[in-house]
Design a protein around this motif. Structure first.
Motif, short mmCIF file in Angstrom:
data_model
loop_
_atom_site.label_atom_id
_atom_site.label_comp_id
_atom_site.label_asym_id
_atom_site.label_seq_id
_atom_site.Cartn_x
_atom_site.Cartn_y
_atom_site.Cartn_z
N MET A 13 1.41 -9.63 -7.37
CA MET A 13 0.75 -8.35 -7.14
C MET A 13 0.17 -8.27 -5.72
SD MET A 13 1.43 -6.70 -9.81
CE MET A 13 0.61 -5.26 -9.18
N GLU A 14 -0.42 -9.36 -5.24
CA GLU A 14 -0.97 -9.35 -3.89
C GLU A 14 0.14 -9.18 -2.85
OE1 GLU A 14 -4.05 -9.31 -2.71
OE2 GLU A 14 -4.93 -9.30 -4.73
N CYS A 15 1.29 -9.80 -3.11
CA CYS A 15 2.42 -9.66 -2.19
C CYS A 15 2.95 -8.23 -2.19
CB CYS A 15 3.53 -10.64 -2.55
SG CYS A 15 3.15 -12.36 -2.14
N LEU A 16 2.92 -7.57 -3.34
CA LEU A 16 3.34 -6.17 -3.39
C LEU A 16 2.39 -5.29 -2.59
CD1 LEU A 16 4.49 -5.82 -7.12
CD2 LEU A 16 5.91 -6.15 -5.08
N LEU A 17 1.10 -5.59 -2.67
CA LEU A 17 0.14 -4.86 -1.84
C LEU A 17 0.40 -5.09 -0.36
CD1 LEU A 17 -3.29 -5.28 -3.69
CD2 LEU A 17 -1.91 -3.20 -3.49
N GLU A 18 0.74 -6.33 0.00
CA GLU A 18 1.09 -6.61 1.41
C GLU A 18 2.20 -5.69 1.89
OE1 GLU A 18 0.46 -11.48 1.32
OE2 GLU A 18 2.41 -10.62 1.78
N GLN A 19 3.19 -5.43 1.00
CA GLN A 19 4.35 -4.61 1.35
C GLN A 19 4.05 -3.12 1.25
OE1 GLN A 19 7.01 -6.14 2.58
NE2 GLN A 19 6.05 -8.14 2.18
#
Length: 555
Positions: free
Chosen positions: A10-16
């Motif tokens: 989920m944090e990586c999706l926010l990064e993107q």
């Protein structure tokens, strides 16, 4: 910072900068949905009725916004239900990241409940597939997936995550998104100059614009070159809207169901400038007779396309926006009056019956009531070709349709994705009564999300395109094409909490569209037409594209 694998995702999706996910939960992806609960204020999740609908919605979102679409599905049948959507995105170069749950690593290879090797299944229809073996692989795989999906020629990427990795702890360190590799200025400037000289010297040039023009956001450059050198423009199905259809230089769609003037211009041209196009068989017909008297310039970011389907005299491997920007200063201001006047002789004036519902009157009426500034999503069949032929697409990313795979059932999910990605736009879903039946369950998503999508169904009681081929090429042996008239569209729409009606005359269609426009509710409008309305022109299979069967031939 130590986080569970699900929260790392989920944090990586926010990064993107992901703001929307389309999906459907299930056993093996449940920890990821549990993590999603804590991100509801930052990432919207759209629960569709079926995983295929989720994949199509992510695709429609991507095509209409230019962002990467994101889809979640669980293992086994959840993952395999996305396959058609992944293949559709792959064929049409649509950027998408699909994250699937998988059985825990210690159960893989044991025919565990809902275990499928989805990486193996999707290997031929993805740009890349990742199988995560450790929690440490999650963040780099997700970051790479987004870069790969959007770089170069875009496409879908799959990430398969075993359930145990979602609950294990791993180290997470925030990172900026990786740079997308798309813009690549042409390396050979002498080649650019040679191509400019060919364009300036040509007497009968044609620009053949493909979907790569839209992907590269190169519509402005395409228009500038066409206007500077007075060159007519033909478009593929994937390129509708890349060049304003109301522009005098626009000849519309080329190929099997292309406008006569587009096909004849190609046949008689002396130079084809192919921009972000792949010379599909539906465009070229018999390749040995395609533009035989013309030199061909092929500009594309994917070198695999050069010579794959069609010969070429010049090729530029480059982002098409950069290529056109490099060409533009070298293009001489030219007037090609004689060539464009000759093309005008191939154009046919349209006559419309004011009350009868036929393809012309249906699209004229929709355009009259809703205007040009809408996004159109279609399924596949006769209605798709009529849309491409008759709707005046004026801007890129306003036509969402399955071109390469020809996926019936694509349109409603794609319309949902386009509406979610463009909440201020009017989205119209055009379907046939055959295609509509395939994924009409997504009306539940339209209703639950309060989406003002207008579905216009061309109801001719048959699988129209198949029947047309049976009529023309199979001695009118109508096998398994006619549809029983069992759907009452007003009741069907009402069952989903939507408005719906069946119309048989133009006045009824006007009233239905005006009501839908005013209400802002999801609406289903079925337009009853004659069973033997045909798509014309049509190039018979194996023929040259100048050998079209025209309207009068199909009666």
């Amino acid at each position: 910072m130590q986080l569970k694998g699900s929260k790392i995702i989920m944090e990586c999706l926010l990064e993107q900068k992901v703001d929307t996910i389309f999906g459907y939960p299930g056993g093996q992806i449940m920890p990821l949905y549990d993590a999603l609960y804590d991100y509801q204020d930052r990432i919207k999740h759209i629960l569709t009725s079926h995983e295929q609908g989720a994949a199509h919605a992510a695709d429609g979102y991507a095509r209409s916004t230019g962002k990467v679409g994101v889809c979640f599905a669980t293992s086994g049948p959840g993952a395999t239900n996305t396959v058609t959507g992944i293949a559709t995105a792959y064929m049409d170069s649509s950027p998408m990241v699909v994250i699937t749950g998988q059985v825990p690593i210690n159960l893989i290879g044991k025919d565990s409940f809902q275990e499928v090797d989805i990486v193996g299944v999707t290997l031929p229809i993805t740009k890349h597939s990742f199988f995560c073996r450790t929690v440490e692989e999650l963040a780099p795989n997700i970051r790479n997936a987004f870069k790969i999906a959007a770089s170069g020629r875009p496409g879908p990427v799959l990430i398969d995550v075993p359930k145990n990795l979602m609950v294990e702890l791993g180290e997470y360190e925030a990172s900026l998104p990786m740079e997308v590799e798309r813009c690549c200025p042409p390396a050979d400037l002498d080649l650019i100059r040679s191509i400019a000289e060919e364009i300036n010297a040509a007497e009968k040039p044609v620009i053949y614009a493909g979907g790569g023009v839209i992907i590269a956001d190169a519509s402005e450059e395409l228009t500038q070159i066409a206007h500077a050198s007075d060159i007519p423009v033909i478009t593929t199905l994937m390129s509708m809207g890349s060049f304003d259809r109301r522009d005098p230089l626009s000849l519309g769609m080329v190929g099997m169901h292309g406008q006569k003037e587009a096909n004849m211009a190609v046949h008689h041209s002396d130079l084809i400038i192919a921009v972000g196009a792949r010379f599909s068989d539906r465009v070229t017909g018999d390749t040995t007779r395609f533009a035989r008297g013309a030199k061909i310039v092929h500009i594309d970011i994917d070198p695999a396309e050069f010579g794959k389907n069609m010969r070429y005299d010049y090729c530029i491997r480059c982002d098409v926006k950069s290529a056109l920007q490099s060409l533009l200063p070298l293009i001489e201001k030219t007037e090609r009056k004689e060539w464009n006047e000759r093309i005008d002789t191939w154009k046919k004036e349209k006559t419309a019956n004011s009350q009868k519902l036929d393809p012309d009157s249906i699209f004229d009426t929709i355009n009259e009531i809703l205007g040009d500034d809408v996004i159109i999503a279609t399924d596949v069949g006769q209605h798709q070709m009529w849309t491409a032929q008759k709707w005046p697409f004026r801007k890129p990313r306003t036509f969402i349709s399955s071109g390469g795979l020809g996926t019936m059932g694509f349109g409603l999910g794609a319309a949902i994705g386009a509406q979610i990605g463009n909440p201020g736009k009017r989205v119209v879903h055009i379907s046939g009564d055959g295609s509509f039946r395939m994924n009409l369950n997504e009306l539940a998503t339209v209703s639950s999300q309060n989406l003002p999508i207008i579905s216009v169904i061309i109801k001719n009681h048959t699988l129209g395109m198949v029947r047309q081929w049976q009529k023309l090429f199979f001695s009118q042996r109508y096998s398994a094409t006619d549809l029983p008239d069992v759907i009452e569209y007003d009741k069907l729409a009402s069952a989903f909490g939507l408005d719906g009606c069946l119309v048989r005359e133009r006045d009824e269609l006007i009233r239905a569209l005006e009501e839908a426009k005013k209400s802002g509710r999801g609406t289903v409008i079925a337009c009853e037409i004659f069973i033997d309305e045909n798509v014309a022109p049509i190039v018979p299979p194996g023929e040259a594209i100048n050998n079209q069967l025209l309207t009068e031939t199909l009666v």
